[in-house]
Design a protein around this motif. Sequence first.
Motif, PDB file in Angstrom:
ATOM      1  N   PHE A  15      46.632  33.742  36.785  1.00 54.29           N
ATOM      2  CA  PHE A  15      46.781  32.425  37.399  1.00 54.29           C
ATOM      3  C   PHE A  15      47.430  31.502  36.369  1.00 54.29           C
ATOM      4  O   PHE A  15      47.073  31.543  35.193  1.00 54.29           O
ATOM      5  CB  PHE A  15      45.417  31.838  37.802  1.00 54.29           C
ATOM      6  CG  PHE A  15      44.806  32.512  38.989  1.00 54.29           C
ATOM      7  CD1 PHE A  15      45.343  32.346  40.255  1.00 54.29           C
ATOM      8  CD2 PHE A  15      43.670  33.310  38.850  1.00 54.29           C
ATOM      9  CE1 PHE A  15      44.776  32.965  41.363  1.00 54.29           C
ATOM     10  CE2 PHE A  15      43.098  33.928  39.955  1.00 54.29           C
ATOM     11  CZ  PHE A  15      43.650  33.756  41.202  1.00 54.29           C
ATOM     12  N   ALA A  24      42.970  36.951  35.333  1.00 57.24           N
ATOM     13  CA  ALA A  24      41.744  37.087  36.115  1.00 57.24           C
ATOM     14  C   ALA A  24      41.383  38.560  36.313  1.00 57.24           C
ATOM     15  O   ALA A  24      40.224  38.929  36.262  1.00 57.24           O
ATOM     16  CB  ALA A  24      41.896  36.399  37.467  1.00 57.24           C
ATOM     17  N   PRO A  43      29.832  39.719  36.780  1.00 54.37           N
ATOM     18  CA  PRO A  43      29.392  38.357  36.488  1.00 54.37           C
ATOM     19  C   PRO A  43      30.279  37.317  37.161  1.00 54.37           C
ATOM     20  O   PRO A  43      31.413  37.621  37.556  1.00 54.37           O
ATOM     21  CB  PRO A  43      29.517  38.260  34.967  1.00 54.37           C
ATOM     22  CG  PRO A  43      30.443  39.347  34.570  1.00 54.37           C
ATOM     23  CD  PRO A  43      30.323  40.424  35.594  1.00 54.37           C
ATOM     24  N   SER A  44      29.774  36.118  37.282  1.00 51.12           N
ATOM     25  CA  SER A  44      30.552  35.096  37.954  1.00 51.12           C
ATOM     26  C   SER A  44      31.831  34.793  37.165  1.00 51.12           C
ATOM     27  O   SER A  44      31.839  34.821  35.932  1.00 51.12           O
ATOM     28  CB  SER A  44      29.621  33.897  38.213  1.00 51.12           C
ATOM     29  OG  SER A  44      30.099  32.777  37.651  1.00 51.12           O
ATOM     30  N   GLY A  45      32.926  34.641  37.856  1.00 48.85           N
ATOM     31  CA  GLY A  45      34.211  34.380  37.210  1.00 48.85           C
ATOM     32  C   GLY A  45      34.977  35.632  36.808  1.00 48.85           C
ATOM     33  O   GLY A  45      36.040  35.547  36.192  1.00 48.85           O
ATOM     34  N   CYS A  46      34.462  36.836  37.153  1.00 54.28           N
ATOM     35  CA  CYS A  46      35.141  38.063  36.703  1.00 54.28           C
ATOM     36  C   CYS A  46      36.273  38.480  37.639  1.00 54.28           C
ATOM     37  O   CYS A  46      36.957  39.463  37.394  1.00 54.28           O
ATOM     38  CB  CYS A  46      34.148  39.205  36.535  1.00 54.28           C
ATOM     39  SG  CYS A  46      33.565  39.910  38.094  1.00 54.28           S
ATOM     40  N   GLY A  47      36.454  37.747  38.738  1.00 52.26           N
ATOM     41  CA  GLY A  47      37.598  38.046  39.593  1.00 52.26           C
ATOM     42  C   GLY A  47      37.243  38.739  40.910  1.00 52.26           C
ATOM     43  O   GLY A  47      38.134  39.228  41.605  1.00 52.26           O
ATOM     44  N   LYS A  48      35.975  38.744  41.255  1.00 58.01           N
ATOM     45  CA  LYS A  48      35.555  39.447  42.485  1.00 58.01           C
ATOM     46  C   LYS A  48      36.234  38.852  43.721  1.00 58.01           C
ATOM     47  O   LYS A  48      36.812  39.570  44.538  1.00 58.01           O
ATOM     48  CB  LYS A  48      34.026  39.381  42.652  1.00 58.01           C
ATOM     49  CG  LYS A  48      33.238  39.979  41.496  1.00 58.01           C
ATOM     50  CD  LYS A  48      31.742  39.947  41.731  1.00 58.01           C
ATOM     51  CE  LYS A  48      31.124  38.561  41.815  1.00 58.01           C
ATOM     52  NZ  LYS A  48      31.249  37.754  40.589  1.00 58.01           N
ATOM     53  N   SER A  49      36.147  37.517  43.847  1.00 53.07           N
ATOM     54  CA  SER A  49      36.758  36.876  45.019  1.00 53.07           C
ATOM     55  C   SER A  49      38.269  37.058  45.012  1.00 53.07           C
ATOM     56  O   SER A  49      38.891  37.196  46.071  1.00 53.07           O
ATOM     57  CB  SER A  49      36.434  35.380  45.044  1.00 53.07           C
ATOM     58  OG  SER A  49      35.053  35.194  45.191  1.00 53.07           O
ATOM     59  N   THR A  50      38.843  37.067  43.812  1.00 55.63           N
ATOM     60  CA  THR A  50      40.293  37.266  43.713  1.00 55.63           C
ATOM     61  C   THR A  50      40.692  38.624  44.276  1.00 55.63           C
ATOM     62  O   THR A  50      41.727  38.740  44.939  1.00 55.63           O
ATOM     63  CB  THR A  50      40.746  37.121  42.235  1.00 55.63           C
ATOM     64  OG1 THR A  50      40.324  35.846  41.759  1.00 55.63           O
ATOM     65  CG2 THR A  50      42.245  37.260  42.099  1.00 55.63           C
ATOM     66  N   GLU A  59      46.494  36.111  48.345  1.00 57.30           N
ATOM     67  CA  GLU A  59      47.111  36.005  47.025  1.00 57.30           C
ATOM     68  C   GLU A  59      47.907  37.280  46.783  1.00 57.30           C
ATOM     69  O   GLU A  59      47.497  38.355  47.222  1.00 57.30           O
ATOM     70  CB  GLU A  59      46.038  35.938  45.922  1.00 57.30           C
ATOM     71  CG  GLU A  59      45.161  34.723  45.932  1.00 57.30           C
ATOM     72  CD  GLU A  59      45.762  33.557  45.157  1.00 57.30           C
ATOM     73  OE1 GLU A  59      46.895  33.689  44.624  1.00 57.30           O
ATOM     74  OE2 GLU A  59      45.091  32.514  45.097  1.00 57.30           O
ATOM     75  N   ARG A 207      35.602  38.493  32.673  1.00 59.44           N
ATOM     76  CA  ARG A 207      37.037  38.206  32.742  1.00 59.44           C
ATOM     77  C   ARG A 207      37.794  38.591  31.480  1.00 59.44           C
ATOM     78  O   ARG A 207      37.313  38.291  30.392  1.00 59.44           O
ATOM     79  CB  ARG A 207      37.216  36.703  33.005  1.00 59.44           C
ATOM     80  CG  ARG A 207      38.569  36.371  33.564  1.00 59.44           C
ATOM     81  CD  ARG A 207      38.760  34.911  33.771  1.00 59.44           C
ATOM     82  NE  ARG A 207      38.856  34.235  32.503  1.00 59.44           N
ATOM     83  CZ  ARG A 207      38.343  33.044  32.258  1.00 59.44           C
ATOM     84  NH1 ARG A 207      37.693  32.398  33.163  1.00 59.44           N
ATOM     85  NH2 ARG A 207      38.475  32.484  31.072  1.00 59.44           N
TER      86      ARG A 207
END
Length: 249
Positions: A15, A24, A43-50, A59, A207
């Motif tokens: 990004f 990400a 963990p949160s912020g590791c790119g799962k939603s991405t 995306e 991440r």
Amino acid sequence: MSNKLLSVKNLEKYFHDKTSETKALDDITFDLYEQEFISIVGPSGCGKSTILSILSYLEDPSNGEFKYSKDITIGYMLQDDSLFEWRTILDNCLIGLEINNNLNKETKAYVINLLKTYGLGDFINKYPSSLSGGMRQRVALIRTLAINPDILLLDEPMSKLDYQSRLAISDDIYKIIKKEGKTAIMVTHDISEAISMSDKVIVISKRPGKVKNIYNIKLSDKSTPINNRKSKDFNKYFDMIWRDLDVHL
Ligand code: ADP
Ligand code: MG
């Protein structure tokens, strides 16, 4: 073994903003077979939603590729149930069909039948405010199923619920998905939820997200998610995944 529905190879995602670049995702590779239930934990912020955004074409990946084995319809269910308060339960569930210009007598009957089958028959003409959090998530799932998707992408579907509702709704969601014969990828940061619901758990490192391990969950006494938590093999997987996630307190 059933047919392969999706192959994901070496996905990377950067990004950019005006001053910086965030990596990400790094080297995400896995396969998904028809009627398989996969969880992605990390963990949160590791790119799962991405990962889900890429798989639903919201995306583009920066590098790597993914391929569905056929033309597929994707059902995407977000963390927030995002029901419209001014629409009845039925009208909320018909939104996808309206948008796809596919609302007709048959498709409407299909949705009404789903609502009835899954315990929401009495609420068809009620508004979301009359439902509990767990019931709202069930409506959100039925809205996602209404377009008859080949694959469900579920982004932390239970994370807003209290613990008891979470257990109950994970059982519900699992049963509905299995009964309807769907393929699913669920993102969660809850290790127990992932093991209890999935055929396969993909562990992503912090991440930039990399595949740290992929576990085929083989519980000798596999049953519903709530019962799976009592399986004698459950703790073995929990310990391995916990170690992978390498949480420093
Ligand atoms: P997770 O779902 O595992 O919590 P995300 O996929 O939401 O993680 O985000 C992964 C990383 O990418 C985070 O650092 C996040 O800030 C960043 N990110 C996600 N989406 C965007 C975006 N649209 N623009 C810029 N950065 C983003
Ligand atoms: Mg997320």
